[in-house]
Scaffold this motif. Sequence first.
Motif, short mmCIF file in Angstrom:
data_model
loop_
_atom_site.label_atom_id
_atom_site.label_comp_id
_atom_site.label_asym_id
_atom_site.label_seq_id
_atom_site.Cartn_x
_atom_site.Cartn_y
_atom_site.Cartn_z
N ASP A 1 -14.16 -10.21 -55.06
CA ASP A 1 -12.57 -10.98 -54.28
C ASP A 1 -11.88 -10.79 -55.65
O ASP A 1 -10.87 -11.51 -55.43
N ALA A 2 -12.52 -11.29 -56.89
CA ALA A 2 -11.32 -12.00 -58.51
C ALA A 2 -10.93 -11.19 -58.65
O ALA A 2 -9.25 -10.86 -58.56
N TRP A 3 -10.38 -9.30 -57.95
CA TRP A 3 -9.72 -8.28 -58.60
C TRP A 3 -8.65 -8.42 -56.73
O TRP A 3 -7.56 -8.47 -57.77
N LEU A 4 -9.19 -8.79 -56.12
CA LEU A 4 -8.53 -8.85 -54.63
C LEU A 4 -7.34 -9.97 -54.72
O LEU A 4 -5.97 -10.10 -55.07
N ALA A 5 -8.20 -11.13 -55.73
CA ALA A 5 -7.00 -12.38 -55.51
C ALA A 5 -6.24 -12.16 -57.30
O ALA A 5 -5.18 -12.69 -57.02
N ILE A 6 -6.85 -12.01 -58.09
CA ILE A 6 -5.46 -11.33 -58.84
C ILE A 6 -4.83 -10.96 -58.69
O ILE A 6 -3.03 -10.71 -59.15
N LEU A 7 -4.50 -9.11 -57.77
CA LEU A 7 -3.66 -8.13 -57.33
C LEU A 7 -2.87 -9.38 -56.29
O LEU A 7 -1.85 -8.52 -56.09
N ALA A 8 -3.05 -10.48 -55.59
CA ALA A 8 -2.52 -10.79 -54.53
C ALA A 8 -1.61 -11.66 -55.44
O ALA A 8 -0.16 -11.86 -55.30
N ALA A 9 -1.83 -12.53 -56.73
CA ALA A 9 -1.39 -13.70 -57.65
C ALA A 9 0.29 -12.68 -58.32
O ALA A 9 0.52 -13.46 -58.20
N LEU A 10 -0.64 -12.06 -59.83
CA LEU A 10 0.80 -11.49 -59.81
C LEU A 10 1.89 -11.01 -59.04
O LEU A 10 2.59 -11.51 -59.83
N PRO A 11 1.63 -10.71 -58.30
CA PRO A 11 3.48 -10.06 -57.68
C PRO A 11 4.11 -11.50 -57.44
O PRO A 11 5.36 -11.27 -57.60
N LEU A 12 3.42 -12.29 -56.95
CA LEU A 12 4.33 -13.82 -56.54
C LEU A 12 4.50 -14.12 -58.28
O LEU A 12 6.34 -14.67 -57.96
#
Length: 757
Positions: free
Chosen positions: A19-30
């Motif tokens: 979940d941490a990696w999913l959150a990171i990969l979702a936030a970085l593009p923003l």
Amino acid sequence: MPSKAASKQAQQISGPSGDAWLAILAALPLFVIALVPVLLGVPSTESAGPGWVLPLFLPAGLLLALGPNSKRLGWPHALCLFLAAVVLGRSFLQLDTFAARRSAVVWGTSALCFAIGCGIDKRGRRLFLNMLGWLALAGLIGMVIAVLLPGHSGQSGMVNWTSLQFGNRGDLAEFLVPAVVFSIAGFLRSHHLFAGGIMLVSAALVTWFLGWSPVYAGMLAIIAMTVVGLVGGFRSSASARMGRILLLTSLVCVVSLGVRTWSASNSNGPGVLEKSADTQQERDLPDELSLDRDQGLQVRLEIWKSTLAMSSAHAVAGTGPGQFRQAFPPYRSQRETELSSQGGRIQNAVEVEHAHNDYLIAIAELGWPMGLLWIALLILVLRKALGNLFRQDRTRIVPSLASVGVLVLSFWNAPLLGPVVSHPLPWLCFGMAMGPMARPRSPRVGQTLALLALALAAGLSLWSVNFLRHGRALSNGPADSEALASALEIAPDSSLALDFAVHATPPPKLAGAPTQAWFTDLRPHFKSLLIRRPHSVGLSNDWGRAQAIVGETKAADRAFAHALSLDPKFVPAHRNRVRMNVDQLDLKSLAKNLQAAQEQEAFETSYIKSWGLFCLRNGRPQTAQVLLRFGNPELAVTDANVCHQQAQFARLSGTPAEENSYLAGEHLIFARDHVMVGAYESAVRSYRQAKRYARRATSASSDPAALRLEMAAAWTLAGKPEEAGKELLGLNWQALTPLERNGLPQWAREVLPIVPK
């Protein structure tokens, strides 16, 4: 007591690592979206935005599809994916293929981000919120970088802060409205005074920009989030805290609007339009506040009514994805057209690119059945988001508030379906607000949906690369011909690149071969763009003007007529058509088209009179007579005695320019009469007088070329070619205007050496 295997399975399903990696990969593009547009140097988000945004979310989509988080997906995501697939399938059948592909990329990104947002669990959402607390600051940094880069200042040297980031103030508001919520959440959670202060200041500055910008939708969205946050606060302390801080930001927005209103009301405004070579007239424009009002609620209401009319005409299938702009013009109301173009007074026609309402865009482009399905999905998201506000889970409240703000914003702008880069953040928020489906199901269902969303996005990424390359090529605008050619090679159907191409090169000053070569290069671009924008009033006017320049008058007249059928009050088309009639000495058409322009109040009588006097002192009395009779139907300025009489009236009324114009016309007619009876010496003296009065009328340093040509011809007939040569010194036949060439009398053409035989 659960077994060790069950505990291990539970750890795998909701373990912190995945979940941490999913959150990171979702936030970085923003953060990339907030910073990179300026660094890429694209001219607008329309050119490249959706193209480079989509690939950024593929890593998160891959992790979702291959990990256990996909089990949270259900039928809402299936509906979103189905609609995206429909858009992709229909994009191959549209008139404006570039816009259709771009729309498919937007829908594919939305479906993927919706799935990713739902796949993030509570611990992942907490990390996501902590990261996105800095998002508003990233947007501000992006604007500061933009200021430091060259080419972002207007002619006045002032930097347009509110439109630097994405090339459009509406795009900026659409992206930063949800970012404000995340900054406030970061402030409330921050344990460090410095970090929390930066987040709060960032949120305040962003809301200041939203209030200062004439795109009021951002301010309305902030106020809506404040209201629902305070209402949710009756049962949730977390909502109450968010609501109280949002109330402060709403006040910042209102104060910003008040300061802007006060400063604009105490300024002189933009004044008058600059005189152009074609019009030579001035027209008052309303001040900035009036422009804002006209471009605001009144315009939107008219656009919405026209969009409903268009959707009724295309009720089942709609106009097609991405086709709103090319399909909308025939349905525009005259009221909205007048408001958008200041009564048809601005040179470049204002085109409506989208409905300023996502819900109407969905119905208009997809038809009522598919459009209502999409709206039903958003209603489901809204219902879930409002319910979350009454709970204590802050990781649900924050994305829910952001979702409410975007859904309110969607009534006024197009953050979800417009050609912008703002759509990923809302759909991530929608997914986090929606959360996992309540009913248990086989994990294979969610995994299948995640794989399909990833496959759709990955396939669309092939188009994304071209969008990115295309936008990068256009970074220098139409001035860079080599880059423009590269953009057209990458995307031959790009309406933006084609629009640049048809306006990149002005017509040459020399007639003949250079002008024909210019038009030959221009024609295929115009033809291709007209196929994609058949109802563009500005484009039809420009096409008519190009044809008129090379002498294709019948085709040009059809183009002007088409432009005026779309907007009967469009001044540039009236002006160009009348100008063409003047240049070609088509007096019958001139009278008819002048009458049509007068009926639409496109010209002021004083303007037509000044144009008539110009023709009179430049050797075209027949044309001048048609123009001047609109103010005085009995006036016959082809009679020298009438010109003399009008000169006396002008002297008594104290208008020396008018007096000298009539005197120039009087002596021109005398000179031509002398030529007809063979009195060439007398003709030369009259031409000399005509030139003298023409100079007095305008205080010009040189004589009108038309009078110089006729005088040189008279010298030649008088047997003094050396004097004729002096008169022709510096004149180039190809550099003369069409009016100067076409109106030259036949006897003068036969003896002048510079006239092509």
